[in-house]
Enzyme design. Structure first.
Site, PDB file in Angstrom:
ATOM      1  N   ASP A   8       0.882  -1.158   0.000  1.00  0.00           N
ATOM      2  CA  ASP A   8       0.000   0.000   0.000  1.00  0.00           C
ATOM      3  C   ASP A   8       0.928   1.218   0.000  1.00  0.00           C
ATOM      4  O   ASP A   8       2.135   1.088   0.252  1.00  0.00           O
ATOM      5  CB  ASP A   8      -0.878  -0.036   1.263  1.00  0.00           C
ATOM      6  CG  ASP A   8      -1.681   1.233   1.443  1.00  0.00           C
ATOM      7  OD1 ASP A   8      -2.282   1.688   0.470  1.00  0.00           O
ATOM      8  OD2 ASP A   8      -1.685   1.785   2.573  1.00  0.00           O
ATOM      9  N   LEU A   9       0.421   2.390  -0.310  1.00  0.00           N
ATOM     10  CA  LEU A   9       1.289   3.579  -0.384  1.00  0.00           C
ATOM     11  C   LEU A   9       1.157   4.469   0.856  1.00  0.00           C
ATOM     12  O   LEU A   9       2.066   4.552   1.686  1.00  0.00           O
ATOM     13  CB  LEU A   9       0.944   4.368  -1.656  1.00  0.00           C
ATOM     14  CG  LEU A   9       1.652   5.696  -1.842  1.00  0.00           C
ATOM     15  CD1 LEU A   9       3.149   5.510  -2.055  1.00  0.00           C
ATOM     16  CD2 LEU A   9       1.070   6.453  -3.030  1.00  0.00           C
ATOM     17  N   ASP A  10      -0.034   5.096   0.966  1.00  0.00           N
ATOM     18  CA  ASP A  10      -0.244   6.075   2.039  1.00  0.00           C
ATOM     19  C   ASP A  10      -0.152   5.407   3.402  1.00  0.00           C
ATOM     20  O   ASP A  10      -0.897   4.467   3.683  1.00  0.00           O
ATOM     21  CB  ASP A  10      -1.640   6.708   1.887  1.00  0.00           C
ATOM     22  CG  ASP A  10      -1.756   7.542   0.626  1.00  0.00           C
ATOM     23  OD1 ASP A  10      -0.938   8.442   0.452  1.00  0.00           O
ATOM     24  OD2 ASP A  10      -2.671   7.284  -0.184  1.00  0.00           O
ATOM     25  N   THR A  16       1.691  10.140   4.159  1.00  0.00           N
ATOM     26  CA  THR A  16       0.754  11.106   3.582  1.00  0.00           C
ATOM     27  C   THR A  16      -0.542  11.157   4.380  1.00  0.00           C
ATOM     28  O   THR A  16      -1.354  12.054   4.172  1.00  0.00           O
ATOM     29  CB  THR A  16       0.414  10.726   2.122  1.00  0.00           C
ATOM     30  OG1 THR A  16       0.293   9.322   2.079  1.00  0.00           O
ATOM     31  CG2 THR A  16       1.473  11.193   1.163  1.00  0.00           C
ATOM     32  N   LYS A  44      -8.741   5.880   6.484  1.00  0.00           N
ATOM     33  CA  LYS A  44      -7.507   5.327   5.913  1.00  0.00           C
ATOM     34  C   LYS A  44      -7.847   4.197   4.944  1.00  0.00           C
ATOM     35  O   LYS A  44      -8.637   3.313   5.283  1.00  0.00           O
ATOM     36  CB  LYS A  44      -6.566   4.824   7.013  1.00  0.00           C
ATOM     37  CG  LYS A  44      -5.905   5.965   7.755  1.00  0.00           C
ATOM     38  CD  LYS A  44      -4.855   5.463   8.728  1.00  0.00           C
ATOM     39  CE  LYS A  44      -4.257   6.640   9.490  1.00  0.00           C
ATOM     40  NZ  LYS A  44      -3.460   6.194  10.634  1.00  0.00           N
ATOM     41  N   GLY A  45      -7.278   4.246   3.769  1.00  0.00           N
ATOM     42  CA  GLY A  45      -7.532   3.205   2.763  1.00  0.00           C
ATOM     43  C   GLY A  45      -8.845   3.404   2.020  1.00  0.00           C
ATOM     44  O   GLY A  45      -9.153   2.670   1.090  1.00  0.00           O
ATOM     45  N   SER A 113      -2.820   0.653  -4.222  1.00  0.00           N
ATOM     46  CA  SER A 113      -3.274   1.809  -3.447  1.00  0.00           C
ATOM     47  C   SER A 113      -4.607   2.329  -3.946  1.00  0.00           C
ATOM     48  O   SER A 113      -4.899   2.270  -5.143  1.00  0.00           O
ATOM     49  CB  SER A 113      -2.224   2.923  -3.579  1.00  0.00           C
ATOM     50  OG  SER A 113      -2.745   4.155  -3.150  1.00  0.00           O
ATOM     51  N   ALA A 114      -5.406   2.876  -3.019  1.00  0.00           N
ATOM     52  CA  ALA A 114      -6.691   3.470  -3.395  1.00  0.00           C
ATOM     53  C   ALA A 114      -6.503   4.863  -3.980  1.00  0.00           C
ATOM     54  O   ALA A 114      -7.449   5.455  -4.506  1.00  0.00           O
ATOM     55  CB  ALA A 114      -7.587   3.556  -2.164  1.00  0.00           C
ATOM     56  N   ASN A 117      -3.555   9.576  -6.799  1.00  0.00           N
ATOM     57  CA  ASN A 117      -2.324  10.363  -6.882  1.00  0.00           C
ATOM     58  C   ASN A 117      -1.075   9.499  -6.717  1.00  0.00           C
ATOM     59  O   ASN A 117       0.022  10.026  -6.551  1.00  0.00           O
ATOM     60  CB  ASN A 117      -2.322  11.434  -5.773  1.00  0.00           C
ATOM     61  CG  ASN A 117      -3.460  12.424  -5.938  1.00  0.00           C
ATOM     62  OD1 ASN A 117      -3.605  13.032  -6.993  1.00  0.00           O
ATOM     63  ND2 ASN A 117      -4.284  12.569  -4.909  1.00  0.00           N
ATOM     64  N   LYS A 144     -11.237  -0.700  -1.151  1.00  0.00           N
ATOM     65  CA  LYS A 144     -10.965  -1.539   0.012  1.00  0.00           C
ATOM     66  C   LYS A 144     -12.074  -1.265   1.033  1.00  0.00           C
ATOM     67  O   LYS A 144     -12.492  -0.125   1.137  1.00  0.00           O
ATOM     68  CB  LYS A 144      -9.609  -1.180   0.651  1.00  0.00           C
ATOM     69  CG  LYS A 144      -8.399  -1.391  -0.271  1.00  0.00           C
ATOM     70  CD  LYS A 144      -7.148  -0.781   0.371  1.00  0.00           C
ATOM     71  CE  LYS A 144      -5.986  -0.756  -0.620  1.00  0.00           C
ATOM     72  NZ  LYS A 144      -4.798  -0.049  -0.138  1.00  0.00           N
ATOM     73  N   GLU A 168       0.153  -3.197   4.693  1.00  0.00           N
ATOM     74  CA  GLU A 168      -1.005  -2.291   4.801  1.00  0.00           C
ATOM     75  C   GLU A 168      -1.038  -1.573   6.144  1.00  0.00           C
ATOM     76  O   GLU A 168      -0.682  -2.156   7.160  1.00  0.00           O
ATOM     77  CB  GLU A 168      -2.292  -3.128   4.722  1.00  0.00           C
ATOM     78  CG  GLU A 168      -3.086  -2.952   3.464  1.00  0.00           C
ATOM     79  CD  GLU A 168      -3.628  -1.553   3.224  1.00  0.00           C
ATOM     80  OE1 GLU A 168      -3.718  -0.748   4.156  1.00  0.00           O
ATOM     81  OE2 GLU A 168      -3.974  -1.264   2.079  1.00  0.00           O
ATOM     82  N   ASP A 169      -1.490  -0.322   6.150  1.00  0.00           N
ATOM     83  CA  ASP A 169      -1.619   0.407   7.419  1.00  0.00           C
ATOM     84  C   ASP A 169      -3.083   0.646   7.791  1.00  0.00           C
ATOM     85  O   ASP A 169      -3.350   1.283   8.810  1.00  0.00           O
ATOM     86  CB  ASP A 169      -0.918   1.775   7.338  1.00  0.00           C
ATOM     87  CG  ASP A 169      -1.700   2.746   6.476  1.00  0.00           C
ATOM     88  OD1 ASP A 169      -2.102   2.358   5.350  1.00  0.00           O
ATOM     89  OD2 ASP A 169      -1.937   3.880   6.924  1.00  0.00           O
TER      90      ASP A 169
HETATM   91  C1  G6P Z   1      -5.433   6.105   0.411  1.00  0.00           C
HETATM   92  C2  G6P Z   1      -5.566   6.876   1.712  1.00  0.00           C
HETATM   93  C3  G6P Z   1      -6.929   7.488   1.840  1.00  0.00           C
HETATM   94  C4  G6P Z   1      -7.295   8.277   0.588  1.00  0.00           C
HETATM   95  C5  G6P Z   1      -7.261   7.355  -0.624  1.00  0.00           C
HETATM   96  C6  G6P Z   1      -7.566   8.094  -1.918  1.00  0.00           C
HETATM   97  O1  G6P Z   1      -6.028   4.868   0.540  1.00  0.00           O
HETATM   98  O2  G6P Z   1      -5.306   6.043   2.815  1.00  0.00           O
HETATM   99  O3  G6P Z   1      -6.922   8.332   2.972  1.00  0.00           O
HETATM  100  O4  G6P Z   1      -8.560   8.865   0.702  1.00  0.00           O
HETATM  101  O5  G6P Z   1      -5.965   6.787  -0.725  1.00  0.00           O
HETATM  102  O6  G6P Z   1      -6.522   8.988  -2.202  1.00  0.00           O
HETATM  103  P1  G6P Z   1      -6.539  10.132  -3.278  1.00  0.00           P
HETATM  104  O7  G6P Z   1      -5.089  10.558  -3.348  1.00  0.00           O
HETATM  105  O8  G6P Z   1      -6.996   9.528  -4.576  1.00  0.00           O
HETATM  106  O9  G6P Z   1      -7.450  11.186  -2.807  1.00  0.00           O
HETATM  107 MG    MG Z   2      -2.648   3.239   3.580  1.00  0.00          MG
END
Ligand code: G6P
Ligand code: MG
Length: 219
Positions: A8-10, A16, A44-45, A113-114, A117, A144, A168-169
């Protein structure tokens, strides 16, 4: 059995989550909706669209579709103003060491990642070349805890879900990995991510020995 890795990224590669929190908090406050770290945990996610829906539900607000779209764009604009300040120095401790070890040992790696960005963030961090495949918020229709994002990652990596090790966080992400019978690794607070097969506070707790344990684990 060959293993592959999905990150996962964020909140896993980079923090972030604090930028998402700030941007959502400012937006919620402008709408007179209270928004704390606890509520943020539940986002989150969760996709941008679903996050705004939840915030509006919490504040019992009804708005038009146009206003909804305007608010999503506003949130993203503020979020990106924080993201664009980031550099390699923002990669969370231990992440590069893990990525280097996996690359040197030829393990396939994907991002799951969701975030829409995700590519922009990986570019900022100089991490694109580590990932054989990127599955982000632009490529999935089900957010997710649905496992779509990780199943797509497995398909691209050419492995069965049982061969995938997912970092994953978020609670939603751990649920997604578990539902698809993947090996789930919670990064962060164990009291929140207790459903994961393994738990670590962060990648600085992960070394070669830990990675070998994950690789040899059978679910
Ligand atoms: C991740 C984060 C979420 C965020 C989602 C969408 O999963 O944990 O907090 O809302 O991505 O991100 P975005 O950059 O497309 O708004
Ligand atoms: Mg995350």
């Amino acid at each position: 059995m060959t293993k592959a890795f999905i990150f996962d990224l964020d909140g896993v590669i980079v923090d972030t989550a604090k930028f998402h929190f700030l941007a959502w908090k400012n937006l919620a406050e402008a709408l007179d909706i209270s928004f704390s770290e606890e509520e943020n945990e539940q986002l989150k996610g969760v996709s941008r669209f679903n996050s705004l829906q939840k915030i509006l539900e919490w504040g019992h607000k009804n708005i038009s579709k146009e206003e909804f779209n305007r608010l999503m764009a506003k949130k993203n604009e503020e979020y990106l103003s924080f993201v664009d300040q980031m550099s390699k120095d923002d990669i969370l401790p231990g992440v590069l060491e893990t990525l280097n070890y996996l690359k040197e040992n030829n393990y396939p790696i994907a991002l799951g990642s969701a975030s829409k960005n995700a590519r922009r963030i990986l570019n900022k961090l100089g991490l694109n070349s580590y990932f054989d495949h990127i599955v982000d918020g632009n490529e999935v229709s089900k957010a997710k805890p649905d496992p779509e994002v990780f199943l797509k990652g497995c398909k691209l990596l050419g492995v069965a879900p049982q061969q995938a090790i997912v970092f994953e966080d978020s609670q939603a992400g751990i649920k997604a990995a578990n539902t698809a019978h993947m090996i789930s690794v919670g990064i962060g607070d164990k009291s929140v991510l207790g459903e994961a097969d393994f738990n670590f506070e962060g990648f600085s707790e992960i070394n070669e020995k830990t990675l070998k344990t994950l690789i040899n684990f059978k679910k």
